[in-house]
Design a protein around this motif. Structure first.
Motif, PDB file in Angstrom:
ATOM      1  N   TRP A  98      10.981  10.563   2.559  1.00  0.00           N
ATOM      2  CA  TRP A  98       9.906   9.575   2.664  1.00  0.00           C
ATOM      3  C   TRP A  98       9.772   8.793   1.348  1.00  0.00           C
ATOM      4  O   TRP A  98       9.585   7.578   1.364  1.00  0.00           O
ATOM      5  N   ALA A  99       9.900   9.479   0.221  1.00  0.00           N
ATOM      6  CA  ALA A  99       9.830   8.796  -1.068  1.00  0.00           C
ATOM      7  C   ALA A  99      10.958   7.768  -1.203  1.00  0.00           C
ATOM      8  O   ALA A  99      10.735   6.643  -1.657  1.00  0.00           O
ATOM      9  N   ALA A 100      12.152   8.139  -0.781  1.00  0.00           N
ATOM     10  CA  ALA A 100      13.299   7.228  -0.888  1.00  0.00           C
ATOM     11  C   ALA A 100      13.138   6.030   0.047  1.00  0.00           C
ATOM     12  O   ALA A 100      13.327   4.877  -0.364  1.00  0.00           O
ATOM     13  N   VAL A 101      12.799   6.299   1.297  1.00  0.00           N
ATOM     14  CA  VAL A 101      12.667   5.222   2.294  1.00  0.00           C
ATOM     15  C   VAL A 101      11.534   4.277   1.919  1.00  0.00           C
ATOM     16  O   VAL A 101      11.708   3.056   1.859  1.00  0.00           O
ATOM     17  N   SER A 102      10.362   4.834   1.663  1.00  0.00           N
ATOM     18  CA  SER A 102       9.215   3.974   1.372  1.00  0.00           C
ATOM     19  C   SER A 102       9.405   3.250   0.040  1.00  0.00           C
ATOM     20  O   SER A 102       9.058   2.073  -0.081  1.00  0.00           O
ATOM     21  N   GLY A 103       9.978   3.923  -0.954  1.00  0.00           N
ATOM     22  CA  GLY A 103      10.206   3.273  -2.241  1.00  0.00           C
ATOM     23  C   GLY A 103      11.146   2.085  -2.141  1.00  0.00           C
ATOM     24  O   GLY A 103      10.888   1.018  -2.704  1.00  0.00           O
ATOM     25  N   VAL A 122       5.817  -4.149   5.464  1.00  0.00           N
ATOM     26  CA  VAL A 122       6.641  -3.056   4.949  1.00  0.00           C
ATOM     27  C   VAL A 122       6.092  -1.709   5.408  1.00  0.00           C
ATOM     28  O   VAL A 122       6.852  -0.831   5.824  1.00  0.00           O
ATOM     29  N   LYS A 123       4.782  -1.523   5.354  1.00  0.00           N
ATOM     30  CA  LYS A 123       4.200  -0.253   5.786  1.00  0.00           C
ATOM     31  C   LYS A 123       4.486  -0.002   7.262  1.00  0.00           C
ATOM     32  O   LYS A 123       4.887   1.093   7.647  1.00  0.00           O
ATOM     33  N   LYS A 124       4.289  -1.025   8.073  1.00  0.00           N
ATOM     34  CA  LYS A 124       4.549  -0.892   9.513  1.00  0.00           C
ATOM     35  C   LYS A 124       6.033  -0.590   9.758  1.00  0.00           C
ATOM     36  O   LYS A 124       6.370   0.279  10.566  1.00  0.00           O
ATOM     37  N   LEU A 125       6.908  -1.292   9.057  1.00  0.00           N
ATOM     38  CA  LEU A 125       8.341  -1.084   9.200  1.00  0.00           C
ATOM     39  C   LEU A 125       8.736   0.332   8.777  1.00  0.00           C
ATOM     40  O   LEU A 125       9.497   1.010   9.466  1.00  0.00           O
ATOM     41  N   ALA A 126       8.203   0.794   7.644  1.00  0.00           N
ATOM     42  CA  ALA A 126       8.526   2.132   7.150  1.00  0.00           C
ATOM     43  C   ALA A 126       8.048   3.198   8.132  1.00  0.00           C
ATOM     44  O   ALA A 126       8.794   4.117   8.484  1.00  0.00           O
ATOM     45  N   ASP A 127       6.804   3.088   8.582  1.00  0.00           N
ATOM     46  CA  ASP A 127       6.253   4.068   9.520  1.00  0.00           C
ATOM     47  C   ASP A 127       7.025   4.086  10.835  1.00  0.00           C
ATOM     48  O   ASP A 127       7.371   5.151  11.355  1.00  0.00           O
ATOM     49  N   THR A 128       7.296   2.904  11.381  1.00  0.00           N
ATOM     50  CA  THR A 128       7.998   2.800  12.665  1.00  0.00           C
ATOM     51  C   THR A 128       9.419   3.331  12.555  1.00  0.00           C
ATOM     52  O   THR A 128       9.880   4.084  13.429  1.00  0.00           O
ATOM     53  N   LEU A 161      11.835   0.300   0.577  1.00  0.00           N
ATOM     54  CA  LEU A 161      11.215  -0.771   1.369  1.00  0.00           C
ATOM     55  C   LEU A 161      10.118  -1.483   0.582  1.00  0.00           C
ATOM     56  O   LEU A 161       9.995  -2.706   0.658  1.00  0.00           O
ATOM     57  N   TYR A 162       9.320  -0.751  -0.169  1.00  0.00           N
ATOM     58  CA  TYR A 162       8.272  -1.395  -0.961  1.00  0.00           C
ATOM     59  C   TYR A 162       8.864  -2.260  -2.073  1.00  0.00           C
ATOM     60  O   TYR A 162       8.348  -3.339  -2.353  1.00  0.00           O
ATOM     61  N   ALA A 163       9.947  -1.802  -2.700  1.00  0.00           N
ATOM     62  CA  ALA A 163      10.608  -2.619  -3.720  1.00  0.00           C
ATOM     63  C   ALA A 163      11.154  -3.905  -3.107  1.00  0.00           C
ATOM     64  O   ALA A 163      11.022  -4.991  -3.694  1.00  0.00           O
ATOM     65  N   ALA A 164      11.740  -3.799  -1.932  1.00  0.00           N
ATOM     66  CA  ALA A 164      12.248  -4.990  -1.239  1.00  0.00           C
ATOM     67  C   ALA A 164      11.092  -5.922  -0.866  1.00  0.00           C
ATOM     68  O   ALA A 164      11.211  -7.152  -0.985  1.00  0.00           O
ATOM     69  N   GLY A 165       9.990  -5.355  -0.445  1.00  0.00           N
ATOM     70  CA  GLY A 165       8.814  -6.160  -0.110  1.00  0.00           C
ATOM     71  C   GLY A 165       8.270  -6.909  -1.307  1.00  0.00           C
ATOM     72  O   GLY A 165       7.887  -8.085  -1.201  1.00  0.00           O
ATOM     73  N   ARG A 166       8.241  -6.258  -2.468  1.00  0.00           N
ATOM     74  CA  ARG A 166       7.792  -6.925  -3.691  1.00  0.00           C
ATOM     75  C   ARG A 166       8.716  -8.079  -4.053  1.00  0.00           C
ATOM     76  O   ARG A 166       8.276  -9.147  -4.472  1.00  0.00           O
ATOM     77  N   LEU A 167      10.016  -7.860  -3.880  1.00  0.00           N
ATOM     78  CA  LEU A 167      10.990  -8.906  -4.170  1.00  0.00           C
ATOM     79  C   LEU A 167      10.783 -10.109  -3.253  1.00  0.00           C
ATOM     80  O   LEU A 167      10.762 -11.257  -3.705  1.00  0.00           O
ATOM     81  N   VAL A 168      10.607  -9.844  -1.972  1.00  0.00           N
ATOM     82  CA  VAL A 168      10.382 -10.930  -1.007  1.00  0.00           C
ATOM     83  C   VAL A 168       9.100 -11.685  -1.348  1.00  0.00           C
ATOM     84  O   VAL A 168       9.071 -12.920  -1.323  1.00  0.00           O
ATOM     85  N   ALA A 169       8.034 -10.968  -1.678  1.00  0.00           N
ATOM     86  CA  ALA A 169       6.766 -11.611  -2.015  1.00  0.00           C
ATOM     87  C   ALA A 169       6.894 -12.457  -3.283  1.00  0.00           C
ATOM     88  O   ALA A 169       6.405 -13.595  -3.328  1.00  0.00           O
ATOM     89  N   ALA A 170       7.547 -11.927  -4.313  1.00  0.00           N
ATOM     90  CA  ALA A 170       7.706 -12.677  -5.565  1.00  0.00           C
ATOM     91  C   ALA A 170       8.563 -13.923  -5.364  1.00  0.00           C
ATOM     92  O   ALA A 170       8.231 -15.015  -5.856  1.00  0.00           O
ATOM     93  N   ALA A 171       9.652 -13.771  -4.625  1.00  0.00           N
ATOM     94  CA  ALA A 171      10.519 -14.928  -4.363  1.00  0.00           C
ATOM     95  C   ALA A 171       9.794 -15.968  -3.511  1.00  0.00           C
ATOM     96  O   ALA A 171       9.910 -17.173  -3.739  1.00  0.00           O
ATOM     97  N   GLY A 172       9.034 -15.495  -2.548  1.00  0.00           N
ATOM     98  CA  GLY A 172       8.259 -16.411  -1.697  1.00  0.00           C
ATOM     99  C   GLY A 172       7.212 -17.163  -2.492  1.00  0.00           C
ATOM    100  O   GLY A 172       7.040 -18.378  -2.316  1.00  0.00           O
ATOM    101  N   ALA A 173       6.508 -16.467  -3.371  1.00  0.00           N
ATOM    102  CA  ALA A 173       5.492 -17.125  -4.199  1.00  0.00           C
ATOM    103  C   ALA A 173       6.131 -18.171  -5.100  1.00  0.00           C
ATOM    104  O   ALA A 173       5.599 -19.277  -5.252  1.00  0.00           O
TER     105      ALA A 173
END
Length: 95
Positions: free
Chosen positions: A55-60, A22-28, A62-74
């Motif tokens: 930046w707050a909107a974009v990173s927020g 997510v960090k790499k995606l947001a930065d890129t 993407l990070y929320a989506a990343g948390r969702l993917v991680a939780a669903a994956g776990a």
């Protein structure tokens, strides 16, 4: 209900790689769209309000989506290993 050790370990095991991606995606994405790197500290002097808010909107988001993917994956990995849903997750909660 006590959370099994396996599920406690799966959370970080899924979240760390998701966070890196997510960090790499947001930065890129920011750099491609804006033409310059994202603000390292949006509150720093010299960072415009539009850049800080964007930046707050974009990173927020993407990070929320990343948390969702991680939780669903776990949860998925836990279910495949144990044959049952993780504690606190039930089939009825999808409705």
């Amino acid at each position: 209900m006590k959370t099994p050790l396996l599920y406690k370990l799966l959370g970080p095991a899924m979240a760390i790689p998701a966070g890196i991606v997510v960090k790499k995606l947001a930065d890129t994405t920011w750099e491609k769209v804006r033409g310059y790197p994202p603000p390292k500290n949006p509150a720093a002097p010299g960072v415009s309000w539009p850049d800080a808010l964007a930046w707050a909107a974009v990173s927020g988001a993407l990070y929320a989506a990343g948390r969702l993917v991680a939780a669903a994956g776990a949860a998925t990995v836990y279910e495949k290993i144990t044959g049952s849903l993780p504690p606190g997750v039930n089939a009825d909660s999808a409705a």
